[in-house]
Scaffold this active site. Structure first.
Site, PDB file in Angstrom:
ATOM      1  N   GLU A  44      -4.451   9.397   5.156  1.00 60.74           N
ATOM      2  CA  GLU A  44      -4.653  10.605   6.229  1.00 60.74           C
ATOM      3  C   GLU A  44      -3.907  11.887   6.345  1.00 60.74           C
ATOM      4  O   GLU A  44      -2.594  11.448   5.392  1.00 60.74           O
ATOM      5  CB  GLU A  44      -4.889   9.440   7.182  1.00 60.74           C
ATOM      6  N   ALA A  51      -2.521   8.563  21.170  1.00 58.87           N
ATOM      7  CA  ALA A  51      -2.412   8.136  22.414  1.00 58.87           C
ATOM      8  C   ALA A  51      -2.570   9.591  23.409  1.00 58.87           C
ATOM      9  O   ALA A  51      -1.782  10.490  23.451  1.00 58.87           O
ATOM     10  CB  ALA A  51      -1.242   8.226  22.536  1.00 58.87           C
ATOM     11  N   SER A 106      -5.329   5.167  11.583  1.00 55.63           N
ATOM     12  CA  SER A 106      -6.553   5.949  12.020  1.00 55.63           C
ATOM     13  C   SER A 106      -6.891   4.376  12.478  1.00 55.63           C
ATOM     14  O   SER A 106      -7.320   4.421  13.433  1.00 55.63           O
ATOM     15  CB  SER A 106      -7.466   6.519  10.802  1.00 55.63           C
ATOM     16  N   THR A 147      -8.230   2.163   7.222  1.00 58.77           N
ATOM     17  CA  THR A 147      -8.011   0.508   7.765  1.00 58.77           C
ATOM     18  C   THR A 147      -6.079   1.355   7.589  1.00 58.77           C
ATOM     19  O   THR A 147      -5.891   0.112   7.651  1.00 58.77           O
ATOM     20  CB  THR A 147      -8.496   0.038   6.520  1.00 58.77           C
ATOM     21  N   ALA A 148      -5.622   2.456   7.902  1.00 60.75           N
ATOM     22  CA  ALA A 148      -4.399   2.736   7.907  1.00 60.75           C
ATOM     23  C   ALA A 148      -3.959   3.107   9.088  1.00 60.75           C
ATOM     24  O   ALA A 148      -4.146   2.229  10.150  1.00 60.75           O
ATOM     25  CB  ALA A 148      -3.792   3.792   6.060  1.00 60.75           C
ATOM     26  N   ASP A 176       1.081  -1.420  -0.181  1.00 54.64           N
ATOM     27  CA  ASP A 176      -0.219  -0.433   0.448  1.00 54.64           C
ATOM     28  C   ASP A 176       0.724   1.468   0.338  1.00 54.64           C
ATOM     29  O   ASP A 176       0.302   2.256  -1.116  1.00 54.64           O
ATOM     30  CB  ASP A 176      -0.927   0.406   1.290  1.00 54.64           C
ATOM     31  N   GLY A 177       1.827   1.105   0.724  1.00 52.27           N
ATOM     32  CA  GLY A 177       2.737   2.630   1.148  1.00 52.27           C
ATOM     33  C   GLY A 177       3.537   2.951  -0.811  1.00 52.27           C
ATOM     34  O   GLY A 177       4.229   3.924  -0.973  1.00 52.27           O
ATOM     35  N   SER A 182      -5.033   2.058  13.876  1.00 54.78           N
ATOM     36  CA  SER A 182      -3.639   1.286  14.781  1.00 54.78           C
ATOM     37  C   SER A 182      -4.548   2.251  15.942  1.00 54.78           C
ATOM     38  O   SER A 182      -3.310   1.400  16.580  1.00 54.78           O
ATOM     39  CB  SER A 182      -2.540   1.287  13.958  1.00 54.78           C
TER      40      SER A 182
END
Length: 289
Positions: A146, A209, A188, A185-186, A75-76, A190
């Site tokens: 994103e 965090a 965000s 699904t990227a 994907d990258g 995780s």
């Protein structure tokens, strides 16, 4: 028909992979262009010389209307290929030589089928919305997945997020992600964000965090204008836009809207987004056994 090839040198291409690509291009009589890094890999591994007029650099430049970009990697790699694609009306297909691969449309074993679909003009193409990002440090850029404002040092940062001039929250912590449905699904995901179908018309704001445990992801309409104001507390911060990073100054503002441009993403035939989730996330595996 022209194939615009793209890959990165760190991808583990085998000699067999590379020969298969070139043989398929030759078999169907396609013209092709190739980025300079991938051309160097081809020349080194296959012992060939790629004609200079077929090589492009930081951008693909103008290409014929009947072209398809084929990105070879994960994907990258596909995201980087999209950033180099000058004409966003050209469909983008990915061959997954990486790992998870939510965006890629074919595997190593499916390369022949992909090229057959290109030749037959039977590709399954899905428009995907993009983000338009503006700021002092970045100018105006685009993202498919994103944009994330995040800390670079041990100290936390504060990101004030406003939607259509209304403050949503002040995020104290590692930062905040604003993603498109495709990007759900990227990064965000995780960080604990929700999974969103790519045909939804929304943005996701996901804290990184946060020091306030009450902070939760927020889903907003993609007609909104989002402004992120970054306070670094004398430390350093960065802005990541898909797979590219930029330094941020204290007090800088980043404005995000839905871009007028879309990406035409090639998706697999007869495999829905939900079937992809089952496969990639292993939701069909019964962990009780």
């Amino acid at each position: 028909m022209k194939i615009v090839l793209f890959s990165r040198p760190q991808i583990n291409h085998t000699v067999e992979d590379l020969r298969r690509l070139l043989n398929l291009i030759d078999h169907y009589g396609f013209d092709y262009a190739i980025n300079q890094e991938f051309a160097a890999v081809m020349e080194q591994k296959l012992g060939i010389v790629v004609e200079s007029e077929k090589i492009y650099g930081d951008t693909t430049g103008a290409q014929p209307a009947q072209s398809v970009m084929v990105c070879c990697g994960g994907d990258g790699t596909l995201l980087e290929g999209i950033h180099r694609l000058s004409d966003k009306t050209i469909p983008v297909a990915g061959i997954n030589f990486g790992h998870l691969g939510f965006l890629t449309s074919a595997t190593r074993d499916g390369v022949e089928s992909l090229f057959e679909q290109i030749a037959n003009r039977s590709l399954n193409i899905q428009p995907r919305s993009m983000l338009s990002i503006e700021g002092k440090s970045v100018g105006r850029l685009f993202a498919l997945n994103e944009v994330a404002a995040q800390r670079l040092e041990a100290t936390m940062i504060k990101v004030v997020a406003s939607v259509d001039n209304q403050i949503v929250a002040q995020y104290n912590g590692d930062g905040v992600i604003l993603s498109s449905p495709t990007g759900s699904t990227a990064y965000s995901l995780s960080a604990g964000g929700p999974i969103v179908s790519p045909d939804c018309h929304c943005f996701l704001i996901t804290p990184l965090a946060p020091h306030n445990f009450g902070m939760r992801p927020v889903v907003i309409p993609d007609t909104a204008e989002v402004v992120l104001t970054i306070h670094t507390r004398q430390g350093k911060a960065m802005l990541s836009i898909d797979n590219r990073t930029y330094s941020l100054s204290d007090g800088e503002t980043i404005t995000i809207r839905r871009a007028e441009e879309q990406i035409l993403l090639v998706t697999p035939h007869n495999i829905s987004f939900y079937e992809t989730l089952h496969s990639k996330m292993m939701w069909d595996v019964d962990i009780r056994n």
